[in-house]
Design a protein around this motif. Structure first.
Motif, PDB file in Angstrom:
ATOM      1  N   LYS A 117       0.834  -1.229   0.077  1.00 21.37           N
ATOM      2  CA  LYS A 117      -0.110  -0.031   0.053  1.00 21.37           C
ATOM      3  C   LYS A 117       0.847   1.322  -0.155  1.00 21.37           C
ATOM      4  O   LYS A 117       0.644   2.312  -0.760  1.00 21.37           O
ATOM      5  CB  LYS A 117      -0.985  -0.040   1.141  1.00 21.37           C
ATOM      6  CG  LYS A 117      -2.077  -1.134   0.942  1.00 21.37           C
ATOM      7  CD  LYS A 117      -3.042  -1.122   2.158  1.00 21.37           C
ATOM      8  CE  LYS A 117      -3.920  -2.153   2.004  1.00 21.37           C
ATOM      9  NZ  LYS A 117      -4.809  -2.168   3.279  1.00 21.37           N
ATOM     10  N   ALA A 121       0.724   4.174  -3.059  1.00 19.42           N
ATOM     11  CA  ALA A 121       0.425   5.486  -2.929  1.00 19.42           C
ATOM     12  C   ALA A 121       1.478   6.558  -3.028  1.00 19.42           C
ATOM     13  O   ALA A 121       1.098   7.301  -3.122  1.00 19.42           O
ATOM     14  CB  ALA A 121      -0.100   5.494  -1.282  1.00 19.42           C
ATOM     15  N   LEU A 149      -7.358   2.334  -3.241  1.00 21.46           N
ATOM     16  CA  LEU A 149      -6.233   2.939  -2.921  1.00 21.46           C
ATOM     17  C   LEU A 149      -5.560   3.551  -3.952  1.00 21.46           C
ATOM     18  O   LEU A 149      -5.025   4.758  -4.000  1.00 21.46           O
ATOM     19  CB  LEU A 149      -5.336   1.881  -2.252  1.00 21.46           C
ATOM     20  CG  LEU A 149      -3.894   2.312  -2.156  1.00 21.46           C
ATOM     21  CD1 LEU A 149      -3.987   3.229  -0.729  1.00 21.46           C
ATOM     22  CD2 LEU A 149      -3.100   1.048  -1.874  1.00 21.46           C
ATOM     23  N   ALA A 153      -4.738   7.563  -4.357  1.00 20.76           N
ATOM     24  CA  ALA A 153      -3.301   8.020  -4.678  1.00 20.76           C
ATOM     25  C   ALA A 153      -3.329   8.807  -6.124  1.00 20.76           C
ATOM     26  O   ALA A 153      -2.143   9.338  -6.385  1.00 20.76           O
ATOM     27  CB  ALA A 153      -2.453   6.893  -4.763  1.00 20.76           C
TER      28      ALA A 153
END
Length: 217
Positions: A117, A121, A149, A153
């Motif tokens: 993650k 991001a 996610l 981002a």
């Protein structure tokens, strides 16, 4: 017309450029286990993300024409590193840890999911994430978590159906239509779906050409 149609076959010259990119040198750079171990952000990169057992390693091997570039674990969920490959000095191909299933200690799973993650991001040179979806099963909740996610981002991602050859005749259009409806909730989704088969070679020229185009933008 669907907002997320199946991607058409590329023009001949673009297909050839993509073929050459993936047929050239492809060197393993490193396996990253912590975010500070990422290589210098000195070229564009693409990454492949997907649930464990989605056929990610097989697809990467088929794209590059190499039998064991990406290692497929006998136990899904055991690949715990972000693996970097250098395509001819022009592009990083990044193989991300599988998500959604793992026969590994909970703490280990949590650590590499956090790494995944953080990477998604915050990598400025990431041009596109390819989110792999098993054509037989469609997008699951955990896939939508990754897509959300990427939305947050503002990382462009493209859905790639794997194992398309396993569908019954005529089944691909229905699967793609359902996935297209799912993708409408994700603003970072690229508006075409690529359907692939690692075994039959279907869709590989399209995916190679799409990746090549990102190196000349």
């Amino acid at each position: 017309m669907s907002r997320f149609p199946l991607a058409p076959e590329p023009e001949e010259d673009v297909a050839e450029a993509g073929r050459k990119l993936f047929a050239g040198r492809c060197d393993f750079v490193k396996g990253v286990v912590a975010i500070d171990g990422l290589p210098a952000a000195d070229r564009p990169e693409i990454c492949f993300a997907g649930r464990s057992n989605v056929g990610k390693s097989s697809l990467i091997n088929a794209l590059t024409g190499r039998k064991a570039l990406a290692r497929a674990s006998n136990t899904p969920g055991r690949t715990q590193e972000i693996n970097y490959f250098d395509l001819g000095g022009r592009l990083y191909l990044v193989d991300l840890p599988g998500y959604g299933y793992a026969e590994a200690p909970v703490a280990v799973v949590a650590k590499w999911q956090a790494l995944l993650k953080t990477y998604l991001a915050g990598r400025a040179t990431l041009r596109r994430a390819y989110v792999l979806i098993d054509a037989r099963h469609g997008a699951k909740a955990v896939d939508h978590e990754i897509m959300a996610l990427l939305d947050t981002a503002a990382v462009s991602f493209q859905a790639v159906l794997t194992k398309a050859d396993k569908l019954r005749p005529g089944g691909l259009e229905a699967v793609a239509a359902k996935l297209g409806e799912d993708l409408k909730r994700h603003p970072a989704a690229y508006p075409e779906i690529i359907a692939t088969s690692s075994e039959k070679g279907e869709g590989l020229p399209t995916l190679r050409a799409a990746a090549w185009a990102l190196t000349v933008e």
